[in-house]
Motif scaffolding. Structure first.
Motif, PDB file in Angstrom:
ATOM      1  N   THR A   1       4.340  -5.792  -1.050  1.00 44.99           N
ATOM      2  CA  THR A   1       3.486  -5.436  -2.170  1.00 44.99           C
ATOM      3  C   THR A   1       2.625  -6.622  -2.583  1.00 44.99           C
ATOM      4  O   THR A   1       1.450  -6.460  -2.936  1.00 44.99           O
ATOM      5  CB  THR A   1       4.340  -4.940  -3.348  1.00 44.99           C
ATOM      6  N   GLY A   2       3.202  -7.820  -2.526  1.00 47.65           N
ATOM      7  CA  GLY A   2       2.427  -9.010  -2.839  1.00 47.65           C
ATOM      8  C   GLY A   2       1.247  -9.193  -1.903  1.00 47.65           C
ATOM      9  O   GLY A   2       0.150  -9.604  -2.313  1.00 47.65           O
ATOM     10  N   ALA A   3       1.457  -8.872  -0.612  1.00 51.53           N
ATOM     11  CA  ALA A   3       0.359  -8.979   0.351  1.00 51.53           C
ATOM     12  C   ALA A   3      -0.743  -7.976   0.031  1.00 51.53           C
ATOM     13  O   ALA A   3      -1.942  -8.294   0.115  1.00 51.53           O
ATOM     14  CB  ALA A   3       0.890  -8.752   1.770  1.00 51.53           C
ATOM     15  N   VAL A   4      -0.346  -6.767  -0.361  1.00 51.17           N
ATOM     16  CA  VAL A   4      -1.331  -5.755  -0.743  1.00 51.17           C
ATOM     17  C   VAL A   4      -2.068  -6.183  -2.009  1.00 51.17           C
ATOM     18  O   VAL A   4      -3.309  -6.096  -2.090  1.00 51.17           O
ATOM     19  CB  VAL A   4      -0.639  -4.392  -0.943  1.00 51.17           C
ATOM     20  N   ARG A   5      -1.333  -6.669  -3.004  1.00 47.02           N
ATOM     21  CA  ARG A   5      -1.974  -7.108  -4.249  1.00 47.02           C
ATOM     22  C   ARG A   5      -2.976  -8.234  -3.992  1.00 47.02           C
ATOM     23  O   ARG A   5      -4.083  -8.245  -4.555  1.00 47.02           O
ATOM     24  CB  ARG A   5      -0.913  -7.569  -5.250  1.00 47.02           C
ATOM     25  N   ALA A   6      -2.604  -9.178  -3.131  1.00 42.03           N
ATOM     26  CA  ALA A   6      -3.499 -10.299  -2.831  1.00 42.03           C
ATOM     27  C   ALA A   6      -4.790  -9.806  -2.172  1.00 42.03           C
ATOM     28  O   ALA A   6      -5.893 -10.277  -2.502  1.00 42.03           O
ATOM     29  CB  ALA A   6      -2.789 -11.305  -1.928  1.00 42.03           C
ATOM     30  N   ARG A   7      -4.649  -8.851  -1.263  1.00 39.43           N
ATOM     31  CA  ARG A   7      -5.833  -8.305  -0.601  1.00 39.43           C
ATOM     32  C   ARG A   7      -6.718  -7.579  -1.608  1.00 39.43           C
ATOM     33  O   ARG A   7      -7.948  -7.707  -1.585  1.00 39.43           O
ATOM     34  CB  ARG A   7      -5.412  -7.346   0.514  1.00 39.43           C
ATOM     35  N   LEU A   8      -6.112  -6.809  -2.497  1.00 40.77           N
ATOM     36  CA  LEU A   8      -6.885  -6.053  -3.475  1.00 40.77           C
ATOM     37  C   LEU A   8      -7.577  -6.975  -4.474  1.00 40.77           C
ATOM     38  O   LEU A   8      -8.739  -6.751  -4.849  1.00 40.77           O
ATOM     39  CB  LEU A   8      -5.976  -5.061  -4.206  1.00 40.77           C
ATOM     40  N   GLU A   9      -6.878  -8.029  -4.897  1.00 36.24           N
ATOM     41  CA  GLU A   9      -7.498  -8.957  -5.857  1.00 36.24           C
ATOM     42  C   GLU A   9      -8.636  -9.741  -5.205  1.00 36.24           C
ATOM     43  O   GLU A   9      -9.617 -10.089  -5.873  1.00 36.24           O
ATOM     44  CB  GLU A   9      -6.440  -9.865  -6.447  1.00 36.24           C
ATOM     45  N   ALA A  10      -8.548  -9.992  -3.891  1.00 36.30           N
ATOM     46  CA  ALA A  10      -9.653 -10.644  -3.181  1.00 36.30           C
ATOM     47  C   ALA A  10     -10.854  -9.705  -3.066  1.00 36.30           C
ATOM     48  O   ALA A  10     -12.010 -10.145  -3.126  1.00 36.30           O
ATOM     49  CB  ALA A  10      -9.188 -11.089  -1.797  1.00 36.30           C
TER      50      ALA A  10
END
Length: 306
Positions: free
Chosen positions: A23-32
């Motif tokens: 989920t952290g990887a998904v959140r990081a991609r979305l915030e970028a």
């Protein structure tokens, strides 16, 4: 309901280390992708998290690891949920959709074993832990002498059970170990010819409400059409043969201009199997998967499922 004036989306996840990392990887991609917008983690406990001892076959619920997350989405308590696609039931909950599928890791299974043993070199009668009918059937097909006790718990717990001698080896998905940086515990990668993975294994799915077009637009850039169509084909094999309770392995990938699906349906004792392969248009994975499943049924797969 979400106060979008805060600029924050609530992202539901299970509380395991692997789920939070994914989920952290998904959140990081979305915030970028969306500077100035926050994607805030919300921990949700599922039935599978609460019961860590009962063998999965005994529980039997297809939504074991998704039920509470889907409930929180439907209730408006979160805006999106991140799942391992292999855990997501074939039938979507009412009002929910998989808005993005992608970020696929290595789909293979691996052996984690004492003494660096591989599947051929495991001692006679070795204890190999697994929670999967699919893995059990494929292990029995090549090593009928093995003892296959049930395996539950998070990845760290499972790996410790090899180190402390509870098991001689265990079978896990390569994707989870890779994401956790635990490559060093892998004794052997089980190639597709040795063990076909679960449909969707290694891919992530982002679920949201069907009427939440704002969230759908936010997550759409993470949708990988190649992964979506490949996993649609794999999951359609399960759909075509009648559900998740059967020992079925499937993997699809692009070869040249075509999508190629390999699938196998096993008797629970591993003594017989129906293996099928099909190729077709890469833009309609589900149709191809259903065709492959029908071919398997025509070759006698139904007799293995009774």
């Amino acid at each position: 309901m979400n106060d979008r004036r805060s600029g924050a989306y609530r992202v539901g996840t299970r509380a395991s280390a692997l789920a939070r990392l994914q989920t952290g990887a998904v959140r990081a991609r979305l915030e970028a992708l969306h500077p100035g917008t926050s994607f805030v983690e919300v921990l949700v406990s599922t039935q599978g998290d609460r019961d860590t001892t009962t063998p999965l076959q005994a529980i039997g619920a297809p939504d074991l690891f998704t039920d509470a997350l889907e409930g929180a989405l439907s209730a408006g308590e979160i805006d999106l949920a991140v799942h391992s696609l292999k855990d997501v039931p074939l039938k979507a909950a009412d009002g929910l959709i998989l808005g993005a599928i992608g970020l696929r890791e290595d789909a293979r299974d691996v052996l984690v074993a004492s003494n660096g043993w591989t599947l051929p070199s495991l001692p006679q009668g070795a204890r190999v832990g697994t929670c999967s009918m699919r893995r059990s059937a494929q292990l029995k097909a090549v090593r009928p002498d093995l003892t296959l006790p049930p395996l539950r718990g998070n990845i760290d717990t499972r790996v410790r059970q090899v180190a402390d001698g509870t098991f001689d080896a265990i079978v896990l998905a390569a994707a989870g170990l890779h994401r956790l940086g635990m490559h060093s515990v892998i004794s052997q990668y089980l190639e597709l010819e040795q063990m076909l993975p679960a449909p969707g294994q290694g891919a992530l799915a982002i679920q949201c409400r069907a009427d939440d077009h704002d969230t759908q637009s936010a997550i759409a850039p993470l949708d990988d059409q190649t992964v979506r169509q490949a996993t649609a084909a794999e999951r359609a094999v399960i759909e075509g043969i009648g559900g998740y309770s059967a020992p079925v392995g499937a993997y699809a990938g692009i070869e040249g201009d075509s999508l190629v699906v390999r699938a196998a349906i096993y008797a629970s004792d591993g003594r017989s199997a129906v293996r099928v392969q099909g190729s077709g248009n890469a833009s309609d994975g589900r149709a191809l998967g259903l065709t492959v499943a029908a071919r398997a049924i025509a070759l006698g797969a139904a007799s293995l499922l009774s």
